[in-house]
Design a protein around this motif. Structure first.
Motif, PDB file in Angstrom:
ATOM      1  N   TYR A 238     -19.306  25.579 -36.554  1.00  0.00           N
ATOM      2  CA  TYR A 238     -19.056  24.139 -36.427  1.00  0.00           C
ATOM      3  C   TYR A 238     -17.665  23.888 -35.836  1.00  0.00           C
ATOM      4  CZ  TYR A 238     -18.256  19.272 -37.698  1.00  0.00           C
ATOM      5  OH  TYR A 238     -17.940  17.931 -37.656  1.00  0.00           O
ATOM      6  N   ASP A 241     -17.690  24.820 -32.163  1.00  0.00           N
ATOM      7  CA  ASP A 241     -18.480  23.884 -31.364  1.00  0.00           C
ATOM      8  C   ASP A 241     -17.738  22.569 -31.155  1.00  0.00           C
ATOM      9  OD1 ASP A 241     -21.146  23.312 -30.108  1.00  0.00           O
ATOM     10  OD2 ASP A 241     -21.116  21.686 -31.574  1.00  0.00           O
ATOM     11  N   PRO A 245     -16.718  22.815 -26.989  1.00  0.00           N
ATOM     12  CA  PRO A 245     -18.127  22.447 -26.757  1.00  0.00           C
ATOM     13  C   PRO A 245     -18.725  23.108 -25.523  1.00  0.00           C
ATOM     14  CG  PRO A 245     -16.649  20.630 -26.204  1.00  0.00           C
ATOM     15  CD  PRO A 245     -15.813  21.663 -26.874  1.00  0.00           C
ATOM     16  N   GLU A 248     -21.225  25.962 -25.992  1.00  0.00           N
ATOM     17  CA  GLU A 248     -22.595  25.636 -26.409  1.00  0.00           C
ATOM     18  C   GLU A 248     -23.122  26.641 -27.449  1.00  0.00           C
ATOM     19  OE1 GLU A 248     -24.859  25.484 -22.811  1.00  0.00           O
ATOM     20  OE2 GLU A 248     -24.111  23.517 -22.249  1.00  0.00           O
ATOM     21  N   LEU A 250     -24.162  26.216 -30.463  1.00  0.00           N
ATOM     22  CA  LEU A 250     -25.287  25.802 -31.298  1.00  0.00           C
ATOM     23  C   LEU A 250     -26.570  25.584 -30.505  1.00  0.00           C
ATOM     24  CD1 LEU A 250     -23.431  23.287 -33.661  1.00  0.00           C
ATOM     25  CD2 LEU A 250     -23.913  25.712 -34.029  1.00  0.00           C
TER      26      LEU A 250
END
Length: 292
Positions: A238, A241, A245, A248, A250
């Motif tokens: 988490y 991410d 971001p 990617e 997740l």
């Protein structure tokens, strides 16, 4: 007096269980992080591979219908990630921007060709696969030339293989260390109960009857340690991410599910086997050897 001793024994037991759970969770957490590293190394390698461009230059007499058919067939090909038609005018404009001057005014004509730029799926970016694709495209009568960076592809393929090999070696070493650490923690826990094991054996209890409570207890501790490791791993995912971001992390839910399941199962299996062999060792010892 008896109550005080019982409380002491209870605290000692809880401390022993806590150390086992903590060691299992930390080791499994590190293995999970290593698994994430493996995933992202592959994703990073695939990202670089998919930046490789295969340029299909077309002859000036190529008909528009032939160009459209070629582009459609390339888009539908299993090796294609993206296929973009670039006219000679667009190519000239891009080249002029790169060099900072209008070379057409200097030459008096546009020497560039219409082309289709093809970005390949990562699994097809190998010297052999690209050479075969280029040969098939070059065989078409309206194709002037197929161009790509051969040295870069060879270097990229070699480096990916080398990195993948060393990652597998590191994974093997870490897994071996994980087994040793978890096994040592469980053996120490059972070592403190060696006299209880021998007493039960002396009053006629079978080996399987003595082993089962230890195995079940440590399997539960292994489950608890695995769950704690997965919570830590989920928190790390988490955090990464949110802050990165673009990775990617997740998105690949199938791999993450397999990784989480693998960490959990590994914790259970190592706990079960370590407990079995540790109890078996003390069951086979003579009474005199328990003091050493």
């Amino acid at each position: 007096m008896s109550t005080s001793f019982e409380r002491y024994q209870k605290r000692k037991l809880i401390s022993s269980y806590f150390s086992v759970v903590l060691s299992i969770s930390l080791v499994l957490f590190l293995l999970g992080v290593l698994g994430l590293l493996v995933l992202n190394t592959k994703k990073l390698a695939d990202h670089f591979k998919e930046q490789i461009t295969l340029s299909v230059f077309l002859k000036d007499n190529a008909k528009q219908v032939e160009i459209d058919q070629l582009q459609k067939s390339l888009v539908l090909a299993p090796y294609t990630k993206n296929a973009t038609y670039v006219s000679k005018e667009e190519a000239a404009e891009q080249h002029s921007e790169e060099i900072g001057e209008n070379f057409i005014e200097f030459l008096g004509y546009n020497p560039l060709k219409n082309s289709i730029d093809v970005q390949l799926n990562a699994e097809f970016v190998t010297p052999e696969e690209i050479a075969q694709i280029a040969e098939e495209l070059s065989a078409k009568g309206y194709v002037e030339e197929v161009s790509y960076d051969k040295p870069l592809i060879a270097l990229l393929t070699e480096n990916v293989k080398r990195v993948s090999f060393w990652i597998l070696v590191v994974c093997g070493i870490f897994t071996f260390i994980a087994v040793l650490l978890i096994n040592s923690s469980i053996r120490l826990s059972i070592y403190s109960k060696r006299f209880i094991i021998k007493t039960m054996q002396m009053v006629g209890a079978t080996k399987s009857f003595i082993r089962w409570p230890f195995i079940w207890t440590n399997v539960k501790l292994g489950m608890l340690g695995a769950v704690l490791a997965l919570v830590l791993l989920g928190g790390l995912l988490y955090y990464m991410d949110v802050n990165f971001p673009e990775l990617e992390l997740l998105q690949d839910t199938l791999f993450l599910g397999g990784l989480f399941l693998g960490v959990f199962v590994l914790g259970v299996i190592i706990s079960l086997l370590s407990t079995f062999f540790a109890t078996q060792r003390f069951l086979n010892l003579r009474t005199d050897d328990l003091y050493y």
